[in-house]
Motif scaffolding. Sequence first.
Motif, PDB file in Angstrom:
ATOM      1  N   SER A   1       0.824  -1.207   0.000  1.00 13.97           N
ATOM      2  CA  SER A   1       0.000   0.000   0.000  1.00 13.97           C
ATOM      3  C   SER A   1       0.861   1.261   0.000  1.00 13.97           C
ATOM      4  O   SER A   1       0.567   2.239  -0.698  1.00 13.97           O
ATOM      5  N   GLU A   2       1.937   1.247   0.775  1.00 16.74           N
ATOM      6  CA  GLU A   2       2.846   2.403   0.821  1.00 16.74           C
ATOM      7  C   GLU A   2       3.486   2.630  -0.541  1.00 16.74           C
ATOM      8  O   GLU A   2       3.653   3.777  -0.983  1.00 16.74           O
ATOM      9  N   ALA A   3       3.832   1.542  -1.234  1.00 14.64           N
ATOM     10  CA  ALA A   3       4.426   1.642  -2.568  1.00 14.64           C
ATOM     11  C   ALA A   3       3.426   2.224  -3.562  1.00 14.64           C
ATOM     12  O   ALA A   3       3.802   3.006  -4.452  1.00 14.64           O
ATOM     13  N   ILE A   4       2.167   1.846  -3.436  1.00  9.12           N
ATOM     14  CA  ILE A   4       1.130   2.429  -4.290  1.00  9.12           C
ATOM     15  C   ILE A   4       1.054   3.937  -4.061  1.00  9.12           C
ATOM     16  O   ILE A   4       1.024   4.731  -5.007  1.00  9.12           O
ATOM     17  N   ASP A   5       1.046   4.342  -2.787  1.00 11.91           N
ATOM     18  CA  ASP A   5       0.991   5.764  -2.451  1.00 11.91           C
ATOM     19  C   ASP A   5       2.170   6.516  -3.057  1.00 11.91           C
ATOM     20  O   ASP A   5       2.008   7.628  -3.583  1.00 11.91           O
ATOM     21  N   LEU A   6       3.360   5.930  -2.972  1.00 10.21           N
ATOM     22  CA  LEU A   6       4.550   6.579  -3.512  1.00 10.21           C
ATOM     23  C   LEU A   6       4.431   6.739  -5.024  1.00 10.21           C
ATOM     24  O   LEU A   6       4.755   7.797  -5.580  1.00 10.21           O
ATOM     25  N   CYS A   7       3.965   5.703  -5.707  1.00  8.34           N
ATOM     26  CA  CYS A   7       3.829   5.774  -7.163  1.00  8.34           C
ATOM     27  C   CYS A   7       2.780   6.805  -7.572  1.00  8.34           C
ATOM     28  O   CYS A   7       2.968   7.527  -8.561  1.00  8.34           O
ATOM     29  N   VAL A   8       1.688   6.889  -6.825  1.00  5.14           N
ATOM     30  CA  VAL A   8       0.673   7.908  -7.111  1.00  5.14           C
ATOM     31  C   VAL A   8       1.281   9.303  -6.967  1.00  5.14           C
ATOM     32  O   VAL A   8       1.087  10.181  -7.824  1.00  5.14           O
ATOM     33  N   TYR A   9       2.027   9.503  -5.904  1.00  3.62           N
ATOM     34  CA  TYR A   9       2.691  10.789  -5.662  1.00  3.62           C
ATOM     35  C   TYR A   9       3.637  11.139  -6.809  1.00  3.62           C
ATOM     36  O   TYR A   9       3.611  12.270  -7.329  1.00  3.62           O
ATOM     37  N   LEU A  10       4.450  10.179  -7.240  1.00  4.33           N
ATOM     38  CA  LEU A  10       5.424  10.433  -8.303  1.00  4.33           C
ATOM     39  C   LEU A  10       4.743  10.618  -9.658  1.00  4.33           C
ATOM     40  O   LEU A  10       5.179  11.440 -10.468  1.00  4.33           O
TER      41      LEU A  10
ATOM     42  N   MET B   1       2.400  -7.380 -10.690  1.00  3.73           N
ATOM     43  CA  MET B   1       2.628  -6.004 -11.119  1.00  3.73           C
ATOM     44  C   MET B   1       1.392  -5.434 -11.804  1.00  3.73           C
ATOM     45  O   MET B   1       1.125  -4.234 -11.724  1.00  3.73           O
ATOM     46  N   ASP B   2       0.613  -6.281 -12.451  1.00  2.00           N
ATOM     47  CA  ASP B   2      -0.625  -5.800 -13.063  1.00  2.00           C
ATOM     48  C   ASP B   2      -1.619  -5.329 -11.995  1.00  2.00           C
ATOM     49  O   ASP B   2      -2.254  -4.279 -12.143  1.00  2.00           O
ATOM     50  N   SER B   3      -1.752  -6.101 -10.915  1.00  2.00           N
ATOM     51  CA  SER B   3      -2.659  -5.677  -9.851  1.00  2.00           C
ATOM     52  C   SER B   3      -2.131  -4.425  -9.160  1.00  2.00           C
ATOM     53  O   SER B   3      -2.901  -3.566  -8.722  1.00  2.00           O
ATOM     54  N   PHE B   4      -0.817  -4.315  -9.072  1.00  2.00           N
ATOM     55  CA  PHE B   4      -0.203  -3.118  -8.494  1.00  2.00           C
ATOM     56  C   PHE B   4      -0.509  -1.899  -9.366  1.00  2.00           C
ATOM     57  O   PHE B   4      -0.949  -0.855  -8.875  1.00  2.00           O
ATOM     58  N   ARG B   5      -0.317  -2.048 -10.674  1.00  2.00           N
ATOM     59  CA  ARG B   5      -0.594  -0.935 -11.578  1.00  2.00           C
ATOM     60  C   ARG B   5      -2.078  -0.552 -11.556  1.00  2.00           C
ATOM     61  O   ARG B   5      -2.426   0.637 -11.606  1.00  2.00           O
ATOM     62  N   ASN B   6      -2.937  -1.545 -11.483  1.00  4.09           N
ATOM     63  CA  ASN B   6      -4.378  -1.263 -11.417  1.00  4.09           C
ATOM     64  C   ASN B   6      -4.730  -0.471 -10.160  1.00  4.09           C
ATOM     65  O   ASN B   6      -5.577   0.424 -10.189  1.00  4.09           O
ATOM     66  N   ALA B   7      -4.073  -0.820  -9.044  1.00  4.52           N
ATOM     67  CA  ALA B   7      -4.318  -0.104  -7.796  1.00  4.52           C
ATOM     68  C   ALA B   7      -3.862   1.348  -7.903  1.00  4.52           C
ATOM     69  O   ALA B   7      -4.535   2.261  -7.407  1.00  4.52           O
ATOM     70  N   VAL B   8      -2.723   1.560  -8.557  1.00  4.06           N
ATOM     71  CA  VAL B   8      -2.243   2.931  -8.781  1.00  4.06           C
ATOM     72  C   VAL B   8      -3.231   3.692  -9.658  1.00  4.06           C
ATOM     73  O   VAL B   8      -3.576   4.851  -9.390  1.00  4.06           O
ATOM     74  N   LYS B   9      -3.712   3.035 -10.719  1.00  2.35           N
ATOM     75  CA  LYS B   9      -4.681   3.656 -11.625  1.00  2.35           C
ATOM     76  C   LYS B   9      -5.945   4.080 -10.877  1.00  2.35           C
ATOM     77  O   LYS B   9      -6.439   5.201 -11.046  1.00  2.35           O
ATOM     78  N   GLU B  10      -6.470   3.188 -10.042  1.00  8.59           N
ATOM     79  CA  GLU B  10      -7.695   3.489  -9.289  1.00  8.59           C
ATOM     80  C   GLU B  10      -7.480   4.657  -8.333  1.00  8.59           C
ATOM     81  O   GLU B  10      -8.343   5.526  -8.188  1.00  8.59           O
ATOM     82  N   ARG B  11      -6.315   4.673  -7.689  1.00  6.76           N
ATOM     83  CA  ARG B  11      -6.024   5.755  -6.747  1.00  6.76           C
ATOM     84  C   ARG B  11      -5.873   7.094  -7.481  1.00  6.76           C
ATOM     85  O   ARG B  11      -6.359   8.130  -7.002  1.00  6.76           O
ATOM     86  N   LEU B  12      -5.227   7.072  -8.637  1.00  5.09           N
ATOM     87  CA  LEU B  12      -5.074   8.292  -9.428  1.00  5.09           C
ATOM     88  C   LEU B  12      -6.429   8.825  -9.884  1.00  5.09           C
ATOM     89  O   LEU B  12      -6.690  10.031  -9.832  1.00  5.09           O
ATOM     90  N   GLN B  13      -7.301   7.917 -10.334  1.00  3.35           N
ATOM     91  CA  GLN B  13      -8.627   8.326 -10.784  1.00  3.35           C
ATOM     92  C   GLN B  13      -9.442   8.902  -9.643  1.00  3.35           C
ATOM     93  O   GLN B  13     -10.139   9.911  -9.816  1.00  3.35           O
ATOM     94  N   ALA B  14      -9.343   8.278  -8.467  1.00  5.45           N
ATOM     95  CA  ALA B  14     -10.090   8.760  -7.304  1.00  5.45           C
ATOM     96  C   ALA B  14      -9.630  10.157  -6.903  1.00  5.45           C
ATOM     97  O   ALA B  14     -10.462  11.025  -6.578  1.00  5.45           O
TER      98      ALA B  14
ATOM     99  N   LYS C   1     -11.745  13.725  -7.078  1.00  6.56           N
ATOM    100  CA  LYS C   1     -11.842  14.568  -5.882  1.00  6.56           C
ATOM    101  C   LYS C   1     -11.416  15.993  -6.185  1.00  6.56           C
ATOM    102  O   LYS C   1     -12.047  16.958  -5.731  1.00  6.56           O
ATOM    103  N   GLU C   2     -10.340  16.136  -6.957  1.00  2.23           N
ATOM    104  CA  GLU C   2      -9.840  17.468  -7.294  1.00  2.23           C
ATOM    105  C   GLU C   2     -10.781  18.204  -8.229  1.00  2.23           C
ATOM    106  O   GLU C   2     -10.853  19.440  -8.228  1.00  2.23           O
ATOM    107  N   ASP C   3     -11.536  17.451  -9.050  1.00  4.81           N
ATOM    108  CA  ASP C   3     -12.445  18.063 -10.013  1.00  4.81           C
ATOM    109  C   ASP C   3     -13.748  18.543  -9.374  1.00  4.81           C
ATOM    110  O   ASP C   3     -14.480  19.325  -9.971  1.00  4.81           O
ATOM    111  N   LYS C   4     -14.050  18.067  -8.179  1.00  2.00           N
ATOM    112  CA  LYS C   4     -15.291  18.464  -7.521  1.00  2.00           C
ATOM    113  C   LYS C   4     -15.245  19.938  -7.131  1.00  2.00           C
ATOM    114  O   LYS C   4     -14.224  20.443  -6.683  1.00  2.00           O
TER     115      LYS C   4
END
Length: 234
Positions: free
Chosen positions: A129-138, A178-191, A195-198
């Motif tokens: 989960s922490e790695a997902i957060d880092l990738c979203v940030y980057l 890695m596919d599930s990891f990338r999907n998790a990053v994608k979902e977090r980015l979309q979310a 949120k920013e568009d609201k």
Amino acid sequence: MNLYKLILTKNACYKAGKTITPKGIMVHSTGASNPWLKRYVGPDDGLLGKNQYKNHWNQDKPGGKQVCVHAFIGKLADGSIATYQTLPWNHRGWHCSSGWKGSGNDTHISFEICEDNLSDRSYFHKVFSEAIDLCVYLCKLYGLNENNIICHSEGYKLGIASNHADVMHWFPRHGETMDSFRNAVKERLQAEEEKEDKKYYRVQIGAFTSKSNAEDFLDKVKNAGFTDAYIKKE
């Protein structure tokens, strides 16, 4: 994400002073059963804990090797999970081959996840989960997306990294790829994008010179069901 910074200024990679334009992110894991950040990041900043062997990577060539990455994910001294940035994000790291070679060094931000014995599901899911957060940030920082993220073993298949198994010797043990990891990053980015568009529109329904009158009116509004109403003093 629990992000801290301790730049490895004594590492030969940092002293080389080369920079890149990041085009991707490469996920590594350390290949050693030692989940503690102090093994690789130092000296102790009061959170890491002391490394009695002083074999962290904040030295010219740790273990005689030319190695350095942009960040590590693992345990602090209190057992909590954190990320430590160890190079500027646009610095050319030495992570995807022995020494300074390897074309992935020219294009990818790198981070290492500190391995344990690969069997602790709780630890794995926390660092995952922490790695997902880092990738979203980057990704947000450099305009990247989930398709720009690979692991070391994928880098080898693409011909830009040396022949290492990480992280595919570890992730599948806990039902991830890695596919599930990338999907998790994608979902977090979309979310986060949604949120920013609201847009929010506030409606003022009263103005009073008397505080007690304002409080009485607030009670009436809340009793009517508008429980998020509040008083703002101006």
